[in-house]
Scaffold this motif. Sequence first.
Motif, mmCIF file in Angstrom:
data_model
loop_
_atom_site.group_PDB
_atom_site.id
_atom_site.type_symbol
_atom_site.label_atom_id
_atom_site.label_comp_id
_atom_site.label_asym_id
_atom_site.label_seq_id
_atom_site.Cartn_x
_atom_site.Cartn_y
_atom_site.Cartn_z
ATOM 1 N N ALA A 122 0.869 -1.178 0.000
ATOM 2 C CA ALA A 122 0.000 0.000 0.000
ATOM 3 C C ALA A 122 0.903 1.224 0.000
ATOM 4 C CB ALA A 122 -0.902 0.008 1.224
ATOM 5 N N VAL A 123 0.537 2.229 -0.787
ATOM 6 C CA VAL A 123 1.372 3.420 -0.936
ATOM 7 C C VAL A 123 0.557 4.659 -0.580
ATOM 8 C CG1 VAL A 123 2.693 4.845 -2.557
ATOM 9 C CG2 VAL A 123 2.755 2.346 -2.755
ATOM 10 N N ALA A 124 1.149 5.516 0.236
ATOM 11 C CA ALA A 124 0.542 6.809 0.557
ATOM 12 C C ALA A 124 1.485 7.907 0.092
ATOM 13 C CB ALA A 124 0.285 6.934 2.050
ATOM 14 N N VAL A 125 1.012 8.775 -0.811
ATOM 15 C CA VAL A 125 1.811 9.900 -1.295
ATOM 16 C C VAL A 125 1.322 11.139 -0.556
ATOM 17 C CG1 VAL A 125 2.549 11.225 -3.301
ATOM 18 C CG2 VAL A 125 2.038 8.777 -3.535
ATOM 19 N N MET A 126 2.158 11.678 0.311
ATOM 20 C CA MET A 126 1.721 12.764 1.190
ATOM 21 C C MET A 126 2.904 13.662 1.568
ATOM 22 S SD MET A 126 0.834 10.152 4.359
ATOM 23 C CE MET A 126 0.309 11.444 5.465
ATOM 24 N N THR A 127 3.602 14.182 0.550
ATOM 25 C CA THR A 127 4.776 15.011 0.813
ATOM 26 C C THR A 127 4.436 16.477 1.019
ATOM 27 O OG1 THR A 127 5.241 15.589 -1.498
ATOM 28 C CG2 THR A 127 6.078 13.456 -0.709
ATOM 29 N N HIS A 128 3.234 16.908 0.611
ATOM 30 C CA HIS A 128 2.843 18.326 0.635
ATOM 31 C C HIS A 128 3.751 19.161 -0.277
ATOM 32 C CE1 HIS A 128 0.035 17.719 4.001
ATOM 33 N NE2 HIS A 128 0.959 16.899 4.479
ATOM 34 N N SER A 129 4.301 18.538 -1.297
ATOM 35 C CA SER A 129 5.140 19.212 -2.276
ATOM 36 C C SER A 129 4.700 18.758 -3.658
ATOM 37 C CB SER A 129 6.616 18.854 -2.057
ATOM 38 O OG SER A 129 7.392 19.107 -3.214
ATOM 39 N N LEU A 130 4.357 19.718 -4.523
ATOM 40 C CA LEU A 130 3.904 19.356 -5.866
ATOM 41 C C LEU A 130 4.982 18.597 -6.632
ATOM 42 C CD1 LEU A 130 1.920 22.490 -7.113
ATOM 43 C CD2 LEU A 130 1.058 20.149 -6.900
ATOM 44 N N GLN A 131 6.215 19.045 -6.515
ATOM 45 C CA GLN A 131 7.297 18.396 -7.237
ATOM 46 C C GLN A 131 7.482 16.960 -6.766
ATOM 47 O OE1 GLN A 131 11.231 19.941 -6.527
ATOM 48 N NE2 GLN A 131 12.071 19.095 -8.435
ATOM 49 N N GLN A 132 7.537 16.787 -5.441
ATOM 50 C CA GLN A 132 7.719 15.431 -4.912
ATOM 51 C C GLN A 132 6.509 14.554 -5.219
ATOM 52 O OE1 GLN A 132 9.928 13.869 -1.580
ATOM 53 N NE2 GLN A 132 9.589 15.840 -0.573
ATOM 54 N N ASP A 133 5.314 15.087 -4.976
ATOM 55 C CA ASP A 133 4.111 14.289 -5.216
ATOM 56 C C ASP A 133 4.045 13.812 -6.666
ATOM 57 O OD1 ASP A 133 3.367 14.551 -2.622
ATOM 58 O OD2 ASP A 133 1.481 15.596 -3.004
ATOM 59 N N ALA A 134 4.369 14.696 -7.596
ATOM 60 C CA ALA A 134 4.325 14.322 -9.003
ATOM 61 C C ALA A 134 5.295 13.186 -9.298
ATOM 62 C CB ALA A 134 4.637 15.530 -9.874
ATOM 63 N N HIS A 135 6.493 13.273 -8.727
ATOM 64 C CA HIS A 135 7.503 12.240 -8.982
ATOM 65 C C HIS A 135 7.100 10.917 -8.358
ATOM 66 C CE1 HIS A 135 11.551 10.672 -9.752
ATOM 67 N NE2 HIS A 135 11.470 10.111 -8.555
ATOM 68 N N TRP A 136 6.753 10.953 -7.079
ATOM 69 C CA TRP A 136 6.454 9.702 -6.377
ATOM 70 C C TRP A 136 5.140 9.095 -6.859
ATOM 71 C CZ3 TRP A 136 10.878 8.539 -5.050
ATOM 72 C CH2 TRP A 136 11.717 9.333 -4.284
ATOM 73 N N LEU A 137 4.158 9.902 -7.194
ATOM 74 C CA LEU A 137 2.902 9.364 -7.704
ATOM 75 C C LEU A 137 3.130 8.658 -9.036
ATOM 76 C CD1 LEU A 137 -0.129 8.971 -7.503
ATOM 77 C CD2 LEU A 137 -0.438 11.245 -8.504
ATOM 78 N N ALA A 138 3.977 9.239 -9.893
ATOM 79 C CA ALA A 138 4.285 8.581 -11.157
ATOM 80 C C ALA A 138 4.974 7.247 -10.919
ATOM 81 C CB ALA A 138 5.172 9.498 -12.013
ATOM 82 N N CYS A 139 5.883 7.198 -9.945
ATOM 83 C CA CYS A 139 6.547 5.936 -9.607
ATOM 84 C C CYS A 139 5.534 4.910 -9.120
ATOM 85 C CB CYS A 139 7.597 6.170 -8.526
ATOM 86 S SG CYS A 139 9.063 7.073 -9.069
ATOM 87 N N ALA A 140 4.640 5.337 -8.251
ATOM 88 C CA ALA A 140 3.661 4.411 -7.690
ATOM 89 C C ALA A 140 2.731 3.862 -8.761
ATOM 90 C CB ALA A 140 2.856 5.103 -6.589
ATOM 91 N N LEU A 141 2.273 4.726 -9.669
ATOM 92 C CA LEU A 141 1.371 4.285 -10.730
ATOM 93 C C LEU A 141 2.047 3.305 -11.682
ATOM 94 C CD1 LEU A 141 -0.423 7.659 -11.545
ATOM 95 C CD2 LEU A 141 -1.441 5.648 -10.461
ATOM 96 N N ALA A 142 3.362 3.411 -11.823
ATOM 97 C CA ALA A 142 4.107 2.499 -12.697
ATOM 98 C C ALA A 142 4.496 1.212 -11.991
ATOM 99 C CB ALA A 142 5.362 3.197 -13.216
ATOM 100 N N SER A 143 4.191 1.113 -10.696
ATOM 101 C CA SER A 143 4.591 -0.052 -9.903
ATOM 102 C C SER A 143 3.467 -1.086 -9.856
ATOM 103 C CB SER A 143 4.936 0.386 -8.479
ATOM 104 O OG SER A 143 3.744 0.676 -7.752
ATOM 105 N N GLU A 144 3.708 -2.151 -9.089
ATOM 106 C CA GLU A 144 2.697 -3.176 -8.860
ATOM 107 C C GLU A 144 2.120 -3.059 -7.446
ATOM 108 O OE1 GLU A 144 3.971 -7.081 -9.947
ATOM 109 O OE2 GLU A 144 4.921 -6.404 -11.798
ATOM 110 N N ALA A 145 1.989 -1.830 -6.971
ATOM 111 C CA ALA A 145 1.371 -1.596 -5.664
ATOM 112 C C ALA A 145 -0.091 -2.018 -5.694
ATOM 113 C CB ALA A 145 1.491 -0.120 -5.282
ATOM 114 N N VAL A 146 -0.580 -2.546 -4.578
ATOM 115 C CA VAL A 146 -1.979 -2.951 -4.475
ATOM 116 C C VAL A 146 -2.884 -1.736 -4.306
ATOM 117 C CG1 VAL A 146 -3.632 -4.211 -3.037
ATOM 118 C CG2 VAL A 146 -1.387 -5.206 -3.533
ATOM 119 N N TYR A 147 -2.397 -0.750 -3.591
ATOM 120 C CA TYR A 147 -3.182 0.444 -3.265
ATOM 121 C C TYR A 147 -2.275 1.655 -3.405
ATOM 122 C CZ TYR A 147 -5.435 3.965 -0.267
ATOM 123 O OH TYR A 147 -5.981 5.124 0.239
ATOM 124 N N ILE A 148 -2.797 2.722 -4.016
ATOM 125 C CA ILE A 148 -2.066 3.982 -4.130
ATOM 126 C C ILE A 148 -3.007 5.094 -3.679
ATOM 127 C CG2 ILE A 148 -0.827 5.566 -5.654
ATOM 128 C CD1 ILE A 148 -0.578 3.106 -7.598
#
Length: 394
Positions: free
Chosen positions: A268-294
Amino acid sequence: MAAVEQLLRAVDAVAEQGEEAVLATVVKVEGSAYRRPGARMLITALGQTEGTISGGCLESEVARTAWWLTESGPALRSYSTADDEEDGDVAVSFGLGCNGKVHILFERIDAPAGRVLLRGLRALQADGEGRALATLVSASPDLGQRQLLNPDGGLEGQLPQALQAPVQQALQQALVERGTSLHRFQQAGSEVQVLVEYLAPARRLVIFGGGHDAQPLVRMAKLLGWHVTVIDSRAHFARDSRFPDADQVLHGQLTDRFDPLPLLQGAAVAVMTHSLQQDAHWLACALASEAVYIGQLGPRDRTERLLREMTAERSVAPGLERLYYPIGLDLGGDTPESVAMAILGEMTAVFNGRQGGMLKGRTSSIHDVSPTHYHQVAADAEQQADPLLRTETY
């Protein structure tokens, strides 16, 4: 997994003191019951316990009788929570009106079959890979015998020869389906019941963002026994001292040199950096992964802006069916603790295949039912079991 860790700590404490202990395991449930097959409780010689096998109604009786029940070896006993009118010969009756019956296996933990279980649990804790465990739960001289299937296909333990081949099939099925079931093998007019459990590794949570609102999320996830990783590109947030309960805290740079994808598989992945730059990067990584929950923290329009930018750059954003935003269940709280509870509630619902609604609106059983598989075992022990006869639920 928290229950596994606590059980193993209790076993180690007993061993350090040179004492024995009895393990009580729920092996079958009929009707309503608080715990499901595979729930375990350890009872020391002094009557101290670790773990639970019910909602609190059976524990004292089980602890009181565990030692004399196992004086001559493993024992099987049933406990009824139906009305007082039930025949006491059927089960030890508590008359709670819950209309359930719980079948419990008692065994000394230092017996060979108990050691097979402990090796499996310790290996599970060490490498995080699921295993399958078969336990003979019919009242017979072979009661409590076990066989463990490891991820590499290796087997430990021993079952009666006639059951070797069909039980191995059931163990393989449990690893694939990641589920627990009861198997009833019929041969020459007699029946043998085997509980086949999937020993699941700890659920994993990866949190992108080391802010103050991530701290209660880490603490609560660890209370559930989850393996928690915190990642932040800002060194002053990615510090162990900020997250003493986390399993690991990583300073991950927003470059291709840091690849989080192996950490996200099945998590399970929670993206919660409160930074647009970080959120954009990590969210893209999560969506490209095999995470069960994002899950993405923040207002809906903010997340949709991030998704539009990703789509413009990549023509498509994969993994959207696993993305939940705004993150969490609709509980109404606004403190970091209440937000963490809402996030973990939604993650748990997704892991369990539930919708996260109120139980008062649920028309089916609170707990998922476990299947019972019926097999006909060939008289020749060298032959395989015949095809499955039928499947029921209990």
